[in-house]
Scaffold this motif. Structure first.
Motif, short mmCIF file in Angstrom:
data_model
loop_
_atom_site.label_atom_id
_atom_site.label_comp_id
_atom_site.label_asym_id
_atom_site.label_seq_id
_atom_site.Cartn_x
_atom_site.Cartn_y
_atom_site.Cartn_z
N ALA A 14 10.72 13.15 1.04
CA ALA A 14 9.53 12.29 0.89
C ALA A 14 9.43 11.31 2.05
CB ALA A 14 9.60 11.55 -0.45
N LEU A 15 10.56 10.73 2.45
CA LEU A 15 10.55 9.81 3.58
C LEU A 15 10.17 10.52 4.87
CD1 LEU A 15 11.29 6.93 4.70
CD2 LEU A 15 13.56 7.89 5.18
N THR A 16 10.70 11.70 5.07
CA THR A 16 10.40 12.47 6.28
C THR A 16 8.91 12.78 6.38
OG1 THR A 16 12.62 13.46 6.25
CG2 THR A 16 10.91 14.62 7.51
N ASP A 17 8.34 13.26 5.29
CA ASP A 17 6.90 13.56 5.28
C ASP A 17 6.08 12.32 5.58
OD1 ASP A 17 7.57 16.16 4.61
OD2 ASP A 17 7.13 15.93 2.47
N TRP A 18 6.47 11.19 4.98
CA TRP A 18 5.74 9.94 5.21
C TRP A 18 5.84 9.51 6.66
CZ3 TRP A 18 7.51 5.02 6.65
CH2 TRP A 18 6.56 3.98 6.55
N ALA A 19 7.02 9.61 7.25
CA ALA A 19 7.22 9.17 8.63
C ALA A 19 6.34 9.94 9.59
CB ALA A 19 8.69 9.32 9.02
N PHE A 20 6.32 11.26 9.46
CA PHE A 20 5.51 12.06 10.37
C PHE A 20 4.01 11.85 10.11
CE2 PHE A 20 9.25 15.13 10.91
CZ PHE A 20 9.57 14.62 12.16
N ALA A 21 3.64 11.58 8.87
CA ALA A 21 2.23 11.35 8.55
C ALA A 21 1.77 9.96 9.00
CB ALA A 21 1.98 11.51 7.05
N THR A 22 2.67 8.98 8.96
CA THR A 22 2.31 7.60 9.29
C THR A 22 2.24 7.38 10.79
OG1 THR A 22 3.34 6.84 7.24
CG2 THR A 22 2.98 5.19 8.95
N ALA A 30 21.19 17.14 4.61
CA ALA A 30 20.47 17.36 5.87
C ALA A 30 19.97 18.80 5.96
CB ALA A 30 21.38 17.04 7.05
N GLN A 31 20.82 19.75 5.62
CA GLN A 31 20.43 21.16 5.70
C GLN A 31 19.31 21.49 4.74
OE1 GLN A 31 24.24 22.95 4.99
NE2 GLN A 31 25.00 22.50 7.04
N LYS A 32 19.35 20.91 3.53
CA LYS A 32 18.29 21.16 2.55
C LYS A 32 16.95 20.64 3.04
CE LYS A 32 21.22 21.11 -1.59
NZ LYS A 32 21.55 20.37 -2.84
N CYS A 33 16.97 19.57 3.82
CA CYS A 33 15.74 18.96 4.34
C CYS A 33 15.40 19.42 5.75
CB CYS A 33 15.84 17.44 4.28
SG CYS A 33 15.99 16.78 2.61
N ARG A 34 16.05 20.47 6.20
CA ARG A 34 15.79 21.11 7.51
C ARG A 34 16.10 20.18 8.69
NH1 ARG A 34 9.92 23.17 7.35
NH2 ARG A 34 9.63 21.36 5.99
N HIS A 82 22.13 15.14 12.96
CA HIS A 82 21.20 16.18 12.52
C HIS A 82 19.80 15.77 12.96
CE1 HIS A 82 23.94 18.32 9.67
NE2 HIS A 82 24.55 17.15 9.68
N VAL A 83 18.98 16.74 13.34
CA VAL A 83 17.65 16.46 13.88
C VAL A 83 16.60 17.28 13.15
CG1 VAL A 83 16.16 16.68 15.91
CG2 VAL A 83 18.50 15.81 16.15
N ARG A 84 15.50 16.61 12.83
CA ARG A 84 14.30 17.28 12.29
C ARG A 84 13.15 16.96 13.23
NH1 ARG A 84 11.93 18.22 6.98
NH2 ARG A 84 9.85 19.06 7.43
N THR A 85 12.44 17.95 13.71
CA THR A 85 11.31 17.75 14.58
C THR A 85 10.01 17.98 13.82
OG1 THR A 85 11.42 20.03 15.38
CG2 THR A 85 12.57 18.35 16.68
N ARG A 86 8.93 17.43 14.36
CA ARG A 86 7.65 17.50 13.66
C ARG A 86 7.21 18.93 13.39
NH1 ARG A 86 3.27 14.32 12.93
NH2 ARG A 86 4.21 12.60 14.07
N ASP A 87 7.44 19.83 14.34
CA ASP A 87 6.96 21.20 14.20
C ASP A 87 7.99 22.13 13.57
OD1 ASP A 87 8.75 21.19 16.27
OD2 ASP A 87 7.42 22.13 17.74
N HIS A 88 9.09 21.56 13.04
CA HIS A 88 10.13 22.40 12.46
C HIS A 88 9.77 22.79 11.02
CE1 HIS A 88 14.01 24.18 11.77
NE2 HIS A 88 14.20 23.39 10.70
N ALA A 140 0.81 -1.22 0.00
CA ALA A 140 0.00 0.00 0.00
C ALA A 140 0.84 1.26 0.00
CB ALA A 140 -0.92 0.00 1.22
N VAL A 141 2.17 1.15 0.12
CA VAL A 141 3.01 2.32 0.29
C VAL A 141 3.80 2.61 -0.98
CG1 VAL A 141 4.86 3.38 1.65
CG2 VAL A 141 3.23 1.84 2.75
N ARG A 142 3.61 3.79 -1.49
CA ARG A 142 4.34 4.27 -2.67
C ARG A 142 4.49 5.78 -2.51
NH1 ARG A 142 4.83 3.11 -8.52
NH2 ARG A 142 4.76 5.08 -9.68
N LEU A 143 5.71 6.23 -2.35
CA LEU A 143 5.98 7.64 -2.15
C LEU A 143 6.51 8.23 -3.45
CD1 LEU A 143 7.87 7.40 1.28
CD2 LEU A 143 5.41 7.28 0.81
#
Length: 224
Positions: free
Chosen positions: A137-145, A193-197, A218-224, A12-15
């Motif tokens: 794309a992976l980051t968006d999917w992780a926080f959405a999933t 990492a910097q390009k993806c915040r 490097h860290v990306r938080t949900r509200d960043h 079911a997963v296709r990004l």
């Protein structure tokens, strides 16, 4: 909200990552047994210039190695602790596509709100912006999933298929923090990492022999 059981089915997963003016669109999908020959070729090409071996401990020398490695990726989906994706580049919407690398969400531990992301891109595919688009794309999917309410979809949303693994999802906490680790001399990963915040959060000391050089977190938080 009370957590309830569910599962994430690989089928079911296709990004997707949109094409740019200079590079084709990307599709991120779970690994399949048919990817073995292309995976071997990627490793052979990178071995010629020592590119991949500098940043990963994966050893894929032939199709038997590739088949074992792909099965390990599928087992990650089955346990719900690791979600690996093949990164495929599609030229002008044509069929098939070309395997260019991988991204992974890993260390997804029940009761923990953080996880780790990783990636590698084949030498011949670098310089086209594949890594930042795939990582985003992976980051968006992780926080959405794994959202704030940690609700999982009903089983009915994911039909069974013996060809594709599915994860019997444990009671995960919502993901609020993703980490990207790399060796300190891997300046390209710093730029991705910097390009993806993903902000530089810490420096790790060397830990030979597995980690002969210091590293960056490097860290990306949900509200960043």
């Amino acid at each position: 909200m009370t957590q309830r059981p569910g599962r994430i089915t690989a089928r079911a997963v296709r990004l997707e990552a949109a094409a740019t003016q200079s590079a084709p669109a990307l599709v991120l999908r779970p690994w399949q047994p048919a990817d073995a020959p292309a995976l071997v070729e990627l490793h052979r090409n990178d071995a010629r210039n020592d590119a991949l071996s500098r940043w990963t401990s994966s050893a894929v020398h032939d199709e038997a190695d590739a088949a074992r490695w792909i099965r390990e990726q599928q087992q990650g989906w089955e346990t719900g602790l690791r979600y690996g994706f093949a990164v495929v580049e599609y030229q002008n919407g044509g069929p098939g596509g070309q395997l260019t690398g991988r991204v992974v969400l890993k260390n997804v531990t029940p009761g923990t709100s953080s996880a780790e992301v990783g990636y590698w891109i084949a030498a011949q595919a670098r310089g086209r912006g594949i890594a930042p688009r795939a990582l985003q794309a992976l980051t968006d999917w992780a926080f959405a999933t794994f959202p704030d309410d940690a609700a999982f979809p009903d089983d009915a949303a994911f039909p069974d298929d013996s060809t594709f693994p599915h994860a019997a999802a444990p009671a995960h906490a919502a993901l609020t923090r993703l980490e990207l680790l790399h060796q300190i001399d891997n300046t390209a990963s710093c730029r991705v990492a910097q390009k993806c915040r993903y902000a530089l959060a810490a420096r790790l000391p060397a830990a030979p022999p597995s980690y002969p050089l210091a590293g960056h977190v490097h860290v990306r938080t949900r509200d960043h």
